[in-house]
Structures are given as structure tokens and as C-alpha cells.
Design an enzyme around this catalytic site. Sequence first.
Site, PDB file in Angstrom:
ATOM      1  N   SER A  19       0.894  -1.275   0.071  1.00 18.59           N
ATOM      2  CA  SER A  19      -0.018  -0.101  -0.045  1.00 18.59           C
ATOM      3  C   SER A  19       0.718   1.261  -0.050  1.00 18.59           C
ATOM      4  O   SER A  19       1.916   1.274   0.461  1.00 18.59           O
ATOM      5  CB  SER A  19      -1.035   0.223   1.183  1.00 18.59           C
ATOM      6  OG  SER A  19      -0.168   0.100   2.432  1.00 18.59           O
ATOM      7  N   CYS A  20       0.317   2.438  -0.624  1.00 13.88           N
ATOM      8  CA  CYS A  20       0.706   3.693  -0.616  1.00 13.88           C
ATOM      9  C   CYS A  20      -0.051   4.735  -0.591  1.00 13.88           C
ATOM     10  O   CYS A  20      -1.508   4.295  -0.821  1.00 13.88           O
ATOM     11  CB  CYS A  20       1.894   3.928  -1.651  1.00 13.88           C
ATOM     12  SG  CYS A  20       3.337   2.972  -1.960  1.00 13.88           S
ATOM     13  N   ASP A  21       0.078   6.010  -0.149  1.00 19.57           N
ATOM     14  CA  ASP A  21      -0.946   6.759   0.081  1.00 19.57           C
ATOM     15  C   ASP A  21      -0.222   8.110  -0.583  1.00 19.57           C
ATOM     16  O   ASP A  21       0.715   8.735  -0.136  1.00 19.57           O
ATOM     17  CB  ASP A  21      -1.652   7.125   1.115  1.00 19.57           C
ATOM     18  CG  ASP A  21      -2.390   5.824   1.856  1.00 19.57           C
ATOM     19  OD1 ASP A  21      -3.410   5.799   1.301  1.00 19.57           O
ATOM     20  OD2 ASP A  21      -1.558   5.221   2.547  1.00 19.57           O
TER      21      ASP A  21
END
Length: 446
Positions: A19-21
Amino acid sequence: MSSSVPPSSVPSSSVPPSSCDCFVSLPPASLASVVLFGKNSDRPRDEVQEIVFRPAGSHPPGSKLKCTYIEVEQVAETLAVLLSRPAWLWGAEMGANEKGVCIGNEAVWTKEPVTEGEALLGMDLVRLALERAPSAQQAVQVITDLLGRYGQGGSCREDPEPLIYHNTFLLCDCSEAYVLETAGPYWAAERIVEGARNLSNQLSISVCPWREHPQLRSHALQQGWWDGQGDFNFSAVYSLEKQPVRMEAAKLRYGAGQELLRMQAGHITVKSMLNILRDKKSGICMDSGGFRTTASMVSVLPRSPDVPCIHLLTATPDPSRSVYKPFIFGPHVTQVPWVLSPSFGEHDPTQQIPRFQTQVDRRHDLYRQHQGALEACKANKQEAEETLRKKQLKLEDENLHWVDTILDPSDSADPVGGSDMFLICVEKELELYKGIGEKQCTHTEV
């Protein structure tokens, strides 16, 4: 010929969450007349991310450029770039160039199957665009051109068990931002000229993209994903119908990110962006299933041509226990050695076939000292951890005061450091951790 992996099996429950944001804020969402960019890079928890500076360059006609897995045609001129990258690969998770362009990428899985064949990683595309594009709009063009010519593919982690995904990108400069989302060779782009936007490992462009792949709709028709009636909704048409658990978690982070931006709309500052990236409750600052936030970056892109862009990076895992350090492009910038991982040359497991059969220690000096200080404090007592965090925040406050001085054109104070700003901040942080280690994290007043 590269073999396809059915989308139903990627990602599977046996693969750790990835995941990344990414976040961007433009006026009027930003309090000041600046564009703010932020990204948390969530990667395998033991992966080291280094900070790499590469100066501008000129290249002879016909030159080739070796990326992580494949070669591409080199261009005549490349821009100076600042990269936060997993130390084993060529590209970057996030970065900026001397013209004030910032880019971050994210993993995404769609109905379009991923392929095991080696091509350009999304992280390679980030670096290539930063080196070649003086504006965010041109960066979109660079990525889509390279995607069409070379494709995307190959394992995105340093492990014998491959992790393969497609990519979405958030690109911005001092005037506008773009979201570019891909599904194999197909893509759609959205232009953003005001307000705030975020990305969290899912397709988010719906109807009326700013631009799109010429066969985006016909391919969906051919596959039976769209009936050709009504508005074409890219995210609805290309997203997996049955979302894996990790994608459901991405929806929650996406919604939480939207809410954090909405709550501060009109008042978003550098500090706001740092706080968002440190938010553990939402999972934006993550540590789960063998993955964690391994590096974080925030950029301030002033709209005034007289004020420099400033990029703040951690170079260490977990922004809630790290220090953001400012970097400014300038004529005398050089590589800071303490955030650069060791080189292993031909013995690097990424260069040997089959790849990733052995492991090497890629920790740079700052990573080692940061890790050592945290472990030493944890071995003592909670008070020691709290004391270390207070000292980190005090150091960061000094860094942010430096940033405020540079961003305020009415401030007559001479911003000492300039090109050496990042180096000086890294040195101070190293001294902090060395002191902690020497004292074994005994409780002292800040």
C-alpha cells in the site's frame, strides 16, 4: 513471450499487503499560495530506502539507459533529480526534479492481467519522467509514451517470490496536478487545477478523463467489461469486480485520506501534510502484514518564481518516529553520503540470474543509527522512547523554521545553508542518534 497472471490470483491472500498513499493540495485548499505534495511509501518492512541526488546531464546520440530490468533509449538532456528509492532498484518510489515536478506511484490491480515478463517498473517510470519532464503535464506524456513503447512489468520487491502490479501516479508542479492510472498498457489521466486529491492503491478516475489511451474504451468493449451504453466510467469498468482484502483496506484508507483533506480544506499547510502522513488510525502510516511505511516525503511548490521549491524527506521508516529534513535544488548540491546505501556491483543479487537468491545489507548510515536508537530506547522503558520522540520533534521544528524562513519573501534573514540544507539536517540527526546510543537512552530533559 511473457506469461500472464490471472487477475483473480493477483494479489492473493498469501502475498503481504502492499500500500501507498499520495496527497496533493492546491489553492484554495492550501492555506498559502503553494502546491503541497505528500507520499508515504509502504513497502516490505525490512527494505531500505535511500535518498539519491543526480545532477543534470547531457548524453550522446544513440545512448542506452539501463533501468531496473531493461534498457531504454536515452534522451539528449536530463534534469537534476532527487529520489527516494528502494536501494535495490534503479527507479524511485517518489521524487522531484529541479523544475519543481513531483511524482509518486502506487500499486494497483485491475481486470487487465499483470505479466511476469521484465519491463519497466512503475518506479522506473517515476524516475524517467522526473529526469525528462520540466512540467507535470509533460511528465504524463513521458510516462504514457514509455508505457506504450516498453510496457510495465517485473517483480517489484527484492524476493524470489515475485510481487507484480500495475501503477497509478500522482504528478504535480507549482501550477497543477495530474492523476495517471494504468491497467497494463491502457491508461486514463485526470487534470487537477484546484483543491485537494489523494490516491490509495485503487482506480479512482471515473467519467470524463482529461486524456485516455486511444483504445481504452474499445478494449473494454472487446473484453465485455463495458456495453458501450451511457457514460464510460474508467474505474468502474477496469476495477476488479471481486476485490481482494487488501483492496478493501485501500478503500478505507482512501476514504480516510479524503476526510483528512476535507477537514482541513482551505488551511492545509506543510504541518498538515506531515500530520496526515503520520496518521496511524487510518492506516496511512502503516505497519501491517510484513509491510510498513519505509520512507515519507512532503514537497512545497510555491507559485512565486522567486521562492524555491522545498522537499522534505525522512530517509527512515515510520514517519511517526522519523524526522523530515528539507532539500533545495541548487548549483552546489551534492550527494549526501549518509543516506546512500552501499553498492555491491556485479555481486548484487539484482544483477544475477536467477535474481534475488541471496540477501545483502543495504542499510545506510542514517538508517542504522535511527534503527539503533529506536531499539536501544525500546529495550529500556517507555520514558526513553518518549524522550527520543521529543528530541526528534525539536529537531524537526528547527528544520521547519528554516523552511518557513525561506518561504517567507518578507523575511530579510539570510537562509544559511541553501544547497547544504539537507546535508546539515542529516548531520544533526545523526548526532542525535549517536548521543542516544552513547547514553543508552537514559531519561534526560529535552
